[in-house]
Motif scaffolding. Structure first.
Motif, PDB file in Angstrom:
ATOM      1  N   LYS A  79       0.793  -1.239   0.000  1.00  0.00           N
ATOM      2  CA  LYS A  79       0.000   0.000   0.000  1.00  0.00           C
ATOM      3  C   LYS A  79       0.824   1.289   0.000  1.00  0.00           C
ATOM      4  CE  LYS A  79      -0.637   0.446   4.964  1.00  0.00           C
ATOM      5  NZ  LYS A  79      -1.528   0.374   6.099  1.00  0.00           N
ATOM      6  N   ASN A  80       2.083   1.224   0.464  1.00  0.00           N
ATOM      7  CA  ASN A  80       2.903   2.441   0.512  1.00  0.00           C
ATOM      8  C   ASN A  80       3.664   2.723  -0.779  1.00  0.00           C
ATOM      9  OD1 ASN A  80       2.154   3.098   3.136  1.00  0.00           O
ATOM     10  ND2 ASN A  80       3.689   1.699   3.983  1.00  0.00           N
ATOM     11  N   ILE A  81       3.534   1.844  -1.749  1.00  0.00           N
ATOM     12  CA  ILE A  81       4.233   2.058  -3.017  1.00  0.00           C
ATOM     13  C   ILE A  81       3.430   3.058  -3.854  1.00  0.00           C
ATOM     14  CG2 ILE A  81       5.137   0.983  -5.118  1.00  0.00           C
ATOM     15  CD1 ILE A  81       5.077  -1.721  -3.564  1.00  0.00           C
ATOM     16  N   ALA A  82       4.103   4.091  -4.342  1.00  0.00           N
ATOM     17  CA  ALA A  82       3.426   5.082  -5.176  1.00  0.00           C
ATOM     18  C   ALA A  82       3.037   4.456  -6.514  1.00  0.00           C
ATOM     19  CB  ALA A  82       4.343   6.278  -5.408  1.00  0.00           C
ATOM     20  N   VAL A  83       1.790   4.696  -6.919  1.00  0.00           N
ATOM     21  CA  VAL A  83       1.303   4.203  -8.203  1.00  0.00           C
ATOM     22  C   VAL A  83       1.000   5.410  -9.088  1.00  0.00           C
ATOM     23  CG1 VAL A  83      -0.486   2.872  -9.410  1.00  0.00           C
ATOM     24  CG2 VAL A  83       0.279   2.145  -7.134  1.00  0.00           C
ATOM     25  N   VAL A  84       1.559   5.403 -10.284  1.00  0.00           N
ATOM     26  CA  VAL A  84       1.322   6.480 -11.246  1.00  0.00           C
ATOM     27  C   VAL A  84       0.532   5.907 -12.410  1.00  0.00           C
ATOM     28  CG1 VAL A  84       2.412   8.146 -12.793  1.00  0.00           C
ATOM     29  CG2 VAL A  84       3.467   7.619 -10.595  1.00  0.00           C
ATOM     30  N   ALA A  85      -0.623   6.499 -12.687  1.00  0.00           N
ATOM     31  CA  ALA A  85      -1.467   6.021 -13.771  1.00  0.00           C
ATOM     32  C   ALA A  85      -0.899   6.456 -15.124  1.00  0.00           C
ATOM     33  CB  ALA A  85      -2.876   6.576 -13.596  1.00  0.00           C
ATOM     34  N   LEU A  86      -0.917   5.528 -16.086  1.00  0.00           N
ATOM     35  CA  LEU A  86      -0.550   5.849 -17.464  1.00  0.00           C
ATOM     36  C   LEU A  86      -1.851   5.886 -18.248  1.00  0.00           C
ATOM     37  CD1 LEU A  86       2.407   3.311 -17.932  1.00  0.00           C
ATOM     38  CD2 LEU A  86       2.578   5.734 -17.341  1.00  0.00           C
ATOM     39  N   THR A  87      -2.140   7.016 -18.849  1.00  0.00           N
ATOM     40  CA  THR A  87      -3.434   7.153 -19.495  1.00  0.00           C
ATOM     41  C   THR A  87      -3.313   7.654 -20.922  1.00  0.00           C
ATOM     42  OG1 THR A  87      -3.634   9.396 -18.639  1.00  0.00           O
ATOM     43  CG2 THR A  87      -4.596   7.649 -17.320  1.00  0.00           C
ATOM     44  N   ALA A  88      -4.089   7.037 -21.820  1.00  0.00           N
ATOM     45  CA  ALA A  88      -4.078   7.445 -23.218  1.00  0.00           C
ATOM     46  C   ALA A  88      -5.085   8.572 -23.430  1.00  0.00           C
ATOM     47  CB  ALA A  88      -4.384   6.262 -24.110  1.00  0.00           C
ATOM     48  N   ASN A  89      -6.334   8.300 -23.154  1.00  0.00           N
ATOM     49  CA  ASN A  89      -7.368   9.319 -23.337  1.00  0.00           C
ATOM     50  C   ASN A  89      -8.042   9.590 -22.008  1.00  0.00           C
ATOM     51  OD1 ASN A  89      -7.161   9.192 -26.313  1.00  0.00           O
ATOM     52  ND2 ASN A  89      -7.918   7.122 -25.945  1.00  0.00           N
ATOM     53  N   VAL A  90      -7.775  10.741 -21.455  1.00  0.00           N
ATOM     54  CA  VAL A  90      -8.380  11.059 -20.160  1.00  0.00           C
ATOM     55  C   VAL A  90      -9.751  11.670 -20.400  1.00  0.00           C
ATOM     56  CG1 VAL A  90      -8.117  12.322 -18.005  1.00  0.00           C
ATOM     57  CG2 VAL A  90      -6.112  11.398 -19.142  1.00  0.00           C
ATOM     58  N   MET A  91     -10.771  10.981 -19.917  1.00  0.00           N
ATOM     59  CA  MET A  91     -12.137  11.466 -20.024  1.00  0.00           C
ATOM     60  C   MET A  91     -12.478  12.215 -18.738  1.00  0.00           C
ATOM     61  SD  MET A  91     -12.805  10.127 -22.956  1.00  0.00           S
ATOM     62  CE  MET A  91     -14.553   9.981 -23.347  1.00  0.00           C
ATOM     63  N   PRO A  92     -13.491  13.099 -18.814  1.00  0.00           N
ATOM     64  CA  PRO A  92     -13.866  13.801 -17.584  1.00  0.00           C
ATOM     65  C   PRO A  92     -14.207  12.777 -16.490  1.00  0.00           C
ATOM     66  CG  PRO A  92     -15.010  14.732 -19.475  1.00  0.00           C
ATOM     67  CD  PRO A  92     -14.317  13.493 -19.959  1.00  0.00           C
ATOM     68  N   GLY A  93     -13.672  12.980 -15.313  1.00  0.00           N
ATOM     69  CA  GLY A  93     -13.962  12.063 -14.223  1.00  0.00           C
ATOM     70  C   GLY A  93     -12.917  10.970 -14.045  1.00  0.00           C
ATOM     71  N   ASP A  94     -12.117  10.711 -15.091  1.00  0.00           N
ATOM     72  CA  ASP A  94     -11.112   9.650 -15.020  1.00  0.00           C
ATOM     73  C   ASP A  94     -10.059   9.936 -13.963  1.00  0.00           C
ATOM     74  OD1 ASP A  94     -12.319   8.203 -16.948  1.00  0.00           O
ATOM     75  OD2 ASP A  94     -10.746   8.409 -18.460  1.00  0.00           O
ATOM     76  N   ARG A  95      -9.635  11.186 -13.934  1.00  0.00           N
ATOM     77  CA  ARG A  95      -8.567  11.545 -13.006  1.00  0.00           C
ATOM     78  C   ARG A  95      -9.040  11.320 -11.558  1.00  0.00           C
ATOM     79  NH1 ARG A  95      -5.557  16.207 -10.809  1.00  0.00           N
ATOM     80  NH2 ARG A  95      -3.435  15.409 -10.754  1.00  0.00           N
TER      81      ARG A  95
END
Ligand code: MN
Length: 131
Positions: A79-95
């Protein structure tokens, strides 16, 4: 060996070209990388290797990036490991969904190389983990 070279990054990405690109760049910069091509494998490898940072594609087979991140964040071992999302198309609300799942930040694909590396270095400095 400097601090950067000791860091291990787990890349969870199902697109072979993107996976190779991320891996090549990070290895070239001296990071150690581990790779997974679906969300479930990502969760398993996160637990097994306890990387310093996880780059998590959102659209993945077997288990998507949101579900995989939730599992990683529910497990005391990871749980303490930072996770960074990789996103192609960010839709409203995705973030908001990514942040709610426990992602610390996100990187849009295609990415700007220097910004990408700066963000990685910053996240690794910002989130030292207890071993
Ligand atoms: Mn994908």
């Amino acid at each position: 060996m400097n601090e950067i070279q000791q860091k291990t990054i787990l890349i969870v990405e199902d697109d072979p070209q993107n996976l190779k690109l991320f891996r090549d760049i990070l290895e070239y910069k001296g990071y150690t990388t581990i790779t997974a091509t679906d969300g479930q494998q990502g969760v398993i490898l996160a637990k097994e290797h306890r990387p310093d940072l996880i780059l998590m594609d959102m659209q993945l087979p077997v288990m998507d990036g949101i579900a995989a991140t939730q599992q990683i964040k529910c497990d005391a071992a990871t749980k303490n490991i930072a996770v960074v999302a990789l996103t192609a198309n960010v839709m409203p609300g995705d973030r908001e969904k990514m942040m709610a799942a426990g992602c610390q930040d996100y990187i849009s694909k295609p990415f700007h190389l220097q910004d990408f590396l700066k963000k990685i270095a910053h996240l690794l400095l910002d989130s030292p983990r207890e071993r």
